[in-house]
Design a protein around this motif. Structure first.
Motif, PDB file in Angstrom:
ATOM      1  N   LEU A  64       8.380  -3.406 -24.691  1.00 34.00           N
ATOM      2  CA  LEU A  64       7.400  -2.761 -25.568  1.00 34.00           C
ATOM      3  C   LEU A  64       6.000  -2.826 -24.978  1.00 34.00           C
ATOM      4  N   MET A  65       5.655  -3.955 -24.350  1.00 42.13           N
ATOM      5  CA  MET A  65       4.338  -4.074 -23.712  1.00 42.13           C
ATOM      6  C   MET A  65       4.202  -3.081 -22.563  1.00 42.13           C
ATOM      7  N   VAL A  66       5.238  -2.978 -21.733  1.00 42.62           N
ATOM      8  CA  VAL A  66       5.211  -2.057 -20.593  1.00 42.62           C
ATOM      9  C   VAL A  66       5.128  -0.618 -21.081  1.00 42.62           C
ATOM     10  N   LEU A  67       5.968  -0.260 -22.034  1.00 41.86           N
ATOM     11  CA  LEU A  67       5.942   1.109 -22.558  1.00 41.86           C
ATOM     12  C   LEU A  67       4.606   1.405 -23.239  1.00 41.86           C
ATOM     13  N   GLY A  68       4.055   0.428 -23.922  1.00 35.60           N
ATOM     14  CA  GLY A  68       2.737   0.586 -24.542  1.00 35.60           C
ATOM     15  C   GLY A  68       1.657   0.841 -23.502  1.00 35.60           C
ATOM     16  N   ASN A  69       1.728   0.103 -22.387  1.00 36.18           N
ATOM     17  CA  ASN A  69       0.762   0.319 -21.304  1.00 36.18           C
ATOM     18  C   ASN A  69       0.903   1.716 -20.715  1.00 36.18           C
ATOM     19  N   VAL A  70       2.136   2.157 -20.533  1.00 33.59           N
ATOM     20  CA  VAL A  70       2.375   3.503 -20.012  1.00 33.59           C
ATOM     21  C   VAL A  70       1.802   4.541 -20.979  1.00 33.59           C
ATOM     22  N   LEU A  71       2.089   4.370 -22.269  1.00 30.20           N
ATOM     23  CA  LEU A  71       1.567   5.311 -23.267  1.00 30.20           C
ATOM     24  C   LEU A  71       0.040   5.335 -23.266  1.00 30.20           C
ATOM     25  N   SER A  72      -0.571   4.161 -23.207  1.00 31.87           N
ATOM     26  CA  SER A  72      -2.039   4.094 -23.175  1.00 31.87           C
ATOM     27  C   SER A  72      -2.592   4.831 -21.975  1.00 31.87           C
ATOM     28  N   ASN A  73      -1.980   4.613 -20.825  1.00 32.70           N
ATOM     29  CA  ASN A  73      -2.448   5.293 -19.617  1.00 32.70           C
ATOM     30  C   ASN A  73      -2.276   6.802 -19.724  1.00 32.70           C
ATOM     31  N   VAL A  74      -1.140   7.253 -20.228  1.00 29.31           N
ATOM     32  CA  VAL A  74      -0.900   8.693 -20.370  1.00 29.31           C
ATOM     33  C   VAL A  74      -1.947   9.310 -21.294  1.00 29.31           C
ATOM     34  N   VAL A  75      -2.185   8.671 -22.424  1.00 25.97           N
ATOM     35  CA  VAL A  75      -3.167   9.202 -23.378  1.00 25.97           C
ATOM     36  C   VAL A  75      -4.568   9.171 -22.781  1.00 25.97           C
ATOM     37  N   ASN A  76      -4.971   8.018 -22.260  1.00 27.36           N
ATOM     38  CA  ASN A  76      -6.338   7.892 -21.736  1.00 27.36           C
ATOM     39  C   ASN A  76      -6.601   8.801 -20.546  1.00 27.36           C
ATOM     40  N   ASP A  77      -5.593   9.048 -19.737  1.00 31.72           N
ATOM     41  CA  ASP A  77      -5.769   9.873 -18.537  1.00 31.72           C
ATOM     42  C   ASP A  77      -5.627  11.370 -18.790  1.00 31.72           C
TER      43      ASP A  77
ATOM     44  N   LEU B  31      15.129  11.795 -18.576  1.00 25.77           N
ATOM     45  CA  LEU B  31      13.992  10.907 -18.355  1.00 25.77           C
ATOM     46  C   LEU B  31      14.126   9.622 -19.167  1.00 25.77           C
ATOM     47  N   SER B  32      14.530   9.754 -20.418  1.00 25.99           N
ATOM     48  CA  SER B  32      14.718   8.582 -21.272  1.00 25.99           C
ATOM     49  C   SER B  32      15.798   7.668 -20.715  1.00 25.99           C
ATOM     50  N   SER B  33      16.898   8.251 -20.294  1.00 26.77           N
ATOM     51  CA  SER B  33      17.999   7.473 -19.730  1.00 26.77           C
ATOM     52  C   SER B  33      17.570   6.736 -18.469  1.00 26.77           C
ATOM     53  N   ASP B  34      16.792   7.409 -17.628  1.00 25.88           N
ATOM     54  CA  ASP B  34      16.309   6.779 -16.398  1.00 25.88           C
ATOM     55  C   ASP B  34      15.413   5.580 -16.705  1.00 25.88           C
ATOM     56  N   MET B  35      14.529   5.748 -17.670  1.00 29.78           N
ATOM     57  CA  MET B  35      13.627   4.645 -18.034  1.00 29.78           C
ATOM     58  C   MET B  35      14.409   3.484 -18.644  1.00 29.78           C
ATOM     59  N   LEU B  36      15.345   3.801 -19.528  1.00 30.15           N
ATOM     60  CA  LEU B  36      16.155   2.751 -20.141  1.00 30.15           C
ATOM     61  C   LEU B  36      17.023   2.042 -19.112  1.00 30.15           C
ATOM     62  N   ALA B  37      17.533   2.787 -18.146  1.00 35.84           N
ATOM     63  CA  ALA B  37      18.348   2.185 -17.090  1.00 35.84           C
ATOM     64  C   ALA B  37      17.532   1.185 -16.278  1.00 35.84           C
ATOM     65  N   LEU B  38      16.293   1.530 -15.982  1.00 36.24           N
ATOM     66  CA  LEU B  38      15.431   0.605 -15.246  1.00 36.24           C
ATOM     67  C   LEU B  38      15.177  -0.664 -16.053  1.00 36.24           C
ATOM     68  N   LEU B  39      14.855  -0.512 -17.321  1.00 37.18           N
ATOM     69  CA  LEU B  39      14.616  -1.686 -18.171  1.00 37.18           C
ATOM     70  C   LEU B  39      15.866  -2.549 -18.272  1.00 37.18           C
ATOM     71  N   THR B  40      17.017  -1.911 -18.369  1.00 35.21           N
ATOM     72  CA  THR B  40      18.289  -2.637 -18.446  1.00 35.21           C
ATOM     73  C   THR B  40      18.588  -3.344 -17.127  1.00 35.21           C
ATOM     74  N   LYS B  41      18.412  -2.624 -16.032  1.00 32.34           N
ATOM     75  CA  LYS B  41      18.662  -3.194 -14.699  1.00 32.34           C
ATOM     76  C   LYS B  41      17.798  -4.424 -14.465  1.00 32.34           C
ATOM     77  N   GLU B  42      16.559  -4.362 -14.884  1.00 34.86           N
ATOM     78  CA  GLU B  42      15.616  -5.465 -14.700  1.00 34.86           C
ATOM     79  C   GLU B  42      15.781  -6.558 -15.773  1.00 34.86           C
ATOM     80  N   LYS B  43      16.689  -6.319 -16.721  1.00 35.58           N
ATOM     81  CA  LYS B  43      16.937  -7.271 -17.816  1.00 35.58           C
ATOM     82  C   LYS B  43      15.636  -7.643 -18.541  1.00 35.58           C
ATOM     83  N   VAL B  44      14.899  -6.592 -18.874  1.00 34.29           N
ATOM     84  CA  VAL B  44      13.606  -6.769 -19.525  1.00 34.29           C
ATOM     85  C   VAL B  44      13.816  -7.092 -21.000  1.00 34.29           C
TER      86      VAL B  44
END
Length: 74
Positions: free
Chosen positions: A34-47, A15-28
């Protein structure tokens, strides 16, 4: 003492590799990643975590993240 996860380390790595690959592919850039991952974390926690448990969970997560970054472990 190392943290023992109840999850399969290979699944976590995949899962980590897949997420990192996407960020790398998109040249983020780092700040956007960090903002995107923070948003994901916030959503996971809040939901998924009851409101009364969120603060303690987030504090523990931040502590674990800091220890991982400072020690250089992934």
């Amino acid at each position: 003492m190392p943290f023992q996860s109840k999850y399969d380390p290979e699944h976590i790595t995949k899962l980590s590799s897949d997420m990192l690959a996407l960020l790398t592919k998109e040249k983020v850039p780092v700040d956007l990643a960090l903002m995107v991952l923070g948003n994901v974390l916030s959503n996971v926690v809040n939901d998924n975590v009851p409101a009364g448990r969120r603060s303690e969970l987030v504090k523990q997560f931040a502590k674990t993240l800091e220890q991982s970054v400072v020690s250089g472990h992934h």
